[in-house]
Motif scaffolding. Structure first.
Motif, mmCIF file in Angstrom:
data_model
loop_
_atom_site.group_PDB
_atom_site.id
_atom_site.type_symbol
_atom_site.label_atom_id
_atom_site.label_comp_id
_atom_site.label_asym_id
_atom_site.label_seq_id
_atom_site.Cartn_x
_atom_site.Cartn_y
_atom_site.Cartn_z
ATOM 1 N N GLY A 288 -10.970 -11.252 10.779
ATOM 2 C CA GLY A 288 -9.592 -11.153 11.264
ATOM 3 C C GLY A 288 -8.686 -12.125 10.532
ATOM 4 O O GLY A 288 -7.540 -11.778 10.181
ATOM 5 N N VAL A 289 -9.178 -13.340 10.288
ATOM 6 C CA VAL A 289 -8.406 -14.336 9.543
ATOM 7 C C VAL A 289 -8.108 -13.832 8.126
ATOM 8 O O VAL A 289 -6.990 -13.966 7.627
ATOM 9 C CB VAL A 289 -9.173 -15.679 9.485
ATOM 10 C CG1 VAL A 289 -8.510 -16.639 8.487
ATOM 11 C CG2 VAL A 289 -9.216 -16.314 10.861
ATOM 12 N N VAL A 290 -9.121 -13.243 7.497
ATOM 13 C CA VAL A 290 -8.935 -12.701 6.140
ATOM 14 C C VAL A 290 -7.866 -11.611 6.143
ATOM 15 O O VAL A 290 -6.997 -11.564 5.263
ATOM 16 C CB VAL A 290 -10.270 -12.145 5.597
ATOM 17 C CG1 VAL A 290 -10.033 -11.322 4.334
ATOM 18 C CG2 VAL A 290 -11.231 -13.283 5.298
ATOM 19 N N SER A 291 -7.912 -10.745 7.152
ATOM 20 C CA SER A 291 -6.925 -9.665 7.244
ATOM 21 C C SER A 291 -5.521 -10.231 7.395
ATOM 22 O O SER A 291 -4.580 -9.806 6.697
ATOM 23 C CB SER A 291 -7.276 -8.762 8.427
ATOM 24 O OG SER A 291 -6.304 -7.734 8.561
ATOM 25 N N VAL A 292 -5.374 -11.212 8.294
ATOM 26 C CA VAL A 292 -4.051 -11.802 8.537
ATOM 27 C C VAL A 292 -3.561 -12.557 7.310
ATOM 28 O O VAL A 292 -2.407 -12.386 6.872
ATOM 29 C CB VAL A 292 -4.104 -12.744 9.761
ATOM 30 C CG1 VAL A 292 -2.804 -13.537 9.875
ATOM 31 C CG2 VAL A 292 -4.322 -11.945 11.035
ATOM 32 N N GLN A 293 -4.423 -13.394 6.729
ATOM 33 C CA GLN A 293 -4.010 -14.208 5.593
ATOM 34 C C GLN A 293 -3.750 -13.364 4.344
ATOM 35 O O GLN A 293 -2.929 -13.738 3.503
ATOM 36 C CB GLN A 293 -5.064 -15.281 5.303
ATOM 37 C CG GLN A 293 -5.167 -16.346 6.380
ATOM 38 C CD GLN A 293 -3.854 -17.048 6.635
ATOM 39 O OE1 GLN A 293 -3.130 -17.403 5.686
ATOM 40 N NE2 GLN A 293 -3.521 -17.262 7.904
ATOM 41 N N THR A 294 -4.427 -12.233 4.239
ATOM 42 C CA THR A 294 -4.132 -11.317 3.130
ATOM 43 C C THR A 294 -2.711 -10.793 3.260
ATOM 44 O O THR A 294 -1.954 -10.723 2.279
ATOM 45 C CB THR A 294 -5.128 -10.146 3.120
ATOM 46 O OG1 THR A 294 -6.451 -10.653 2.911
ATOM 47 C CG2 THR A 294 -4.799 -9.159 2.009
ATOM 48 N N ALA A 295 -2.333 -10.420 4.494
ATOM 49 C CA ALA A 295 -0.969 -9.949 4.742
ATOM 50 C C ALA A 295 0.038 -11.074 4.500
ATOM 51 O O ALA A 295 1.111 -10.856 3.914
ATOM 52 C CB ALA A 295 -0.853 -9.425 6.174
ATOM 53 N N VAL A 296 -0.308 -12.302 4.949
ATOM 54 C CA VAL A 296 0.580 -13.450 4.744
ATOM 55 C C VAL A 296 0.762 -13.721 3.252
ATOM 56 O O VAL A 296 1.879 -13.965 2.778
ATOM 57 C CB VAL A 296 0.009 -14.700 5.455
ATOM 58 C CG1 VAL A 296 0.782 -15.953 5.040
ATOM 59 C CG2 VAL A 296 0.090 -14.523 6.961
ATOM 60 N N ALA A 297 -0.337 -13.687 2.515
ATOM 61 C CA ALA A 297 -0.272 -13.935 1.066
ATOM 62 C C ALA A 297 0.570 -12.879 0.359
ATOM 63 O O ALA A 297 1.375 -13.193 -0.528
ATOM 64 C CB ALA A 297 -1.686 -13.957 0.479
ATOM 65 N N GLN A 298 0.413 -11.612 0.769
ATOM 66 C CA GLN A 298 1.195 -10.543 0.154
ATOM 67 C C GLN A 298 2.677 -10.712 0.455
ATOM 68 O O GLN A 298 3.537 -10.571 -0.429
ATOM 69 C CB GLN A 298 0.706 -9.178 0.668
ATOM 70 C CG GLN A 298 1.395 -7.989 0.007
ATOM 71 C CD GLN A 298 1.162 -7.949 -1.486
ATOM 72 O OE1 GLN A 298 0.042 -8.013 -1.949
ATOM 73 N NE2 GLN A 298 2.243 -7.857 -2.257
ATOM 74 N N ALA A 299 2.994 -11.038 1.723
ATOM 75 C CA ALA A 299 4.394 -11.243 2.105
ATOM 76 C C ALA A 299 4.986 -12.442 1.365
ATOM 77 O O ALA A 299 6.133 -12.403 0.904
ATOM 78 C CB ALA A 299 4.495 -11.451 3.617
ATOM 79 N N ALA A 300 4.206 -13.527 1.247
ATOM 80 C CA ALA A 300 4.683 -14.719 0.540
ATOM 81 C C ALA A 300 4.895 -14.423 -0.944
ATOM 82 O O ALA A 300 5.870 -14.888 -1.548
ATOM 83 C CB ALA A 300 3.685 -15.862 0.712
ATOM 84 N N SER A 301 3.997 -13.646 -1.525
ATOM 85 C CA SER A 301 4.140 -13.276 -2.938
ATOM 86 C C SER A 301 5.405 -12.449 -3.156
ATOM 87 O O SER A 301 6.172 -12.680 -4.101
ATOM 88 C CB SER A 301 2.908 -12.497 -3.401
ATOM 89 O OG SER A 301 3.045 -12.097 -4.744
ATOM 90 N N ASN A 302 5.628 -11.485 -2.252
ATOM 91 C CA ASN A 302 6.844 -10.662 -2.351
ATOM 92 C C ASN A 302 8.088 -11.521 -2.177
ATOM 93 O O ASN A 302 9.090 -11.344 -2.886
ATOM 94 C CB ASN A 302 6.821 -9.556 -1.302
ATOM 95 C CG ASN A 302 5.729 -8.537 -1.558
ATOM 96 O OD1 ASN A 302 5.230 -8.420 -2.673
ATOM 97 N ND2 ASN A 302 5.327 -7.803 -0.533
ATOM 98 N N ARG A 303 8.023 -12.439 -1.204
ATOM 99 C CA ARG A 303 9.169 -13.324 -0.952
ATOM 100 C C ARG A 303 9.443 -14.204 -2.167
ATOM 101 O O ARG A 303 10.609 -14.393 -2.553
ATOM 102 C CB ARG A 303 8.861 -14.183 0.274
ATOM 103 C CG ARG A 303 9.942 -15.190 0.619
ATOM 104 C CD ARG A 303 9.502 -16.031 1.811
ATOM 105 N NE ARG A 303 10.455 -17.073 2.125
ATOM 106 C CZ ARG A 303 10.255 -18.030 3.032
ATOM 107 N NH1 ARG A 303 9.115 -18.038 3.731
ATOM 108 N NH2 ARG A 303 11.169 -18.968 3.256
ATOM 109 N N ARG A 304 8.397 -14.746 -2.767
ATOM 110 C CA ARG A 304 8.588 -15.596 -3.945
ATOM 111 C C ARG A 304 9.183 -14.803 -5.105
ATOM 112 O O ARG A 304 10.121 -15.264 -5.771
ATOM 113 C CB ARG A 304 7.252 -16.215 -4.350
ATOM 114 C CG ARG A 304 7.378 -17.176 -5.532
ATOM 115 C CD ARG A 304 6.055 -17.833 -5.861
ATOM 116 N NE ARG A 304 5.085 -16.876 -6.363
ATOM 117 C CZ ARG A 304 3.869 -17.207 -6.800
ATOM 118 N NH1 ARG A 304 3.486 -18.478 -6.762
ATOM 119 N NH2 ARG A 304 3.031 -16.294 -7.231
#
Length: 356
Positions: A288-304
């Motif tokens: 579950g952590v991997v799923s959430v952090q994958t989404a967080v990383a993708q959102a952060a990458s898009n934001r950057r």
């Protein structure tokens, strides 16, 4: 120097001013140059000089032009300051957004790396526990089968010992009857005793009473043989009972050992199943952590990426503001230089007329 030479200078300056004004007209809410025309000013000054107008009138025209240039520069300075402040604010904001997104992305990737390592270790541990559980359950099955076989053997032995005791007791009944039995009865007793001897693997112990019993079949009523048979059978019965008691005690020990082993292995299975359940829950949480952090990383990458693009655009636009400001300011300075030339020329022309 006459007006034709000055006119050539003016034309060159007008080309520079036209280019600057055209590039800025679409971005600044200013009218660079507006209705101001250095050519018109020159023509007006020339006409006033030809008509003999006073110097104050000519200077008024030139001062009006200079005032217009100064007002326009002041307005542009004010707009430029606002633009510079907005640019600094926008660039600072976008830079902060890029930095924050980078920090979030770095943290998310760190958590993902750690979580994936833990997932691998947890899966390996679960696999090892699964193997141990399988082996332990198989061992429980084996000792269950062994104990089942031992119980069946014990039950068969109980029947064998019981048959032997019954055969001995029946033979003792014969002794009590003073050996009064038919040949068939004695033969039957002999056969039963022989089977018991073989089953109990005590042929040597049964041999003596069987021999005396066989003697009775030939010498009926021999009191000495009957007494000896009774003694031998009593001794044999005690030996068989002792053997049965020892066998029962041995079976009880085996049962206790089986119970202890089974309890040990059953408790081990219970503990391992508890650990397995805990690790399975941990694995599910890590996934579950991997799923959430994958989404967080993708959102952060898009934001950057998005803010980096906006930062680049803002930097380029603000750079163009600087270039345009410097260009138009230089154009206005050129206009003022040209006006100064006109002022000197006017003074010279008026001085020449005064000498005439």
């Amino acid at each position: 120097m006459g007006f034709p030479l000055i006119l050539m200078k003016v034309i060159a300056l007008l080309v520079v001013l036209a280019v600057a004004n055209a590039s800025l007209a679409s971005k600044y809410p200013l009218q660079y140059g507006g209705k101001r025309s250095i050519m018109n000013i020159m023509m007006e000054v020339e006409n006033k000089l030809k008509s003999g107008g006073p110097l104050e009138t000519v200077n008024g025209v030139l001062n009006g032009f200079k005032n217009a240039v100064g007002q326009e520069q002041a307005q542009h300075d004010e707009v430029y300051q606002l633009q510079a402040a907005e640019c600094a604010s926008e660039i600072t904001y976008r830079s902060g957004e890029v930095q924050e997104a980078s920090n979030i992305l770095r943290a998310a990737n760190g958590i993902l790396k750690t979580s994936n390592i833990l997932i691998g270790k947890t899966q390996a541990t679960l696999a090892a526990i699964g193997d141990i559980l399988t082996q332990t359950r198989q061992h429980i099955g084996i000792i269950n089968d062994v104990r089942k076989e031992e119980a069946q053997t014990y039950n068969r032995a109980a029947v064998t010992f019981n048959d032997a005791i019954n055969a001995i007791d029946d033979s003792l009944d014969l002794v009590a009857a003073a050996g009064k039995a038919s040949f068939v009865q004695i033969a039957e007793l002999s056969t039963r005793l022989l089977k018991s001897a073989i089953a109990l693997k005590k042929t040597k112990s049964f041999m003596a009473p069987m021999a005396v019993l066989a003697q009775l079949s030939q010498e009926e009523g021999d009191s000495g043989a009957i007494e000896r048979l009774g003694q031998l059978l009593t001794t044999l019965r005690a030996e068989v009972e002792a053997a049965w008691t020892a066998y029962g005690e041995q079976n009880a020990v085996s049962q206790q050992q089986f119970n202890a082993q089974k309890e040990t292995f059953t408790n081990q299975v219970t503990r391992l199943e508890a650990v397995e359940a805990k690790l399975s829950n941990k694995l599910e949480n890590l996934q579950g952590v991997v799923s959430v952090q994958t989404a967080v990383a993708q959102a952060a990458s898009n934001r950057r990426t998005r803010n980096q693009t906006l930062w680049d655009d803002a930097t380029a636009l603000c750079g163009s503001f600087d270039v345009e400001y410097q260009t138009t300011t230089a154009g206005r300075r050129a206009e003022l230089v040209l006006v100064a030339e006109l002022e000197r020329l006017v003074e010279r022309r008026l001085a020449e007329k005064a000498d005439e």
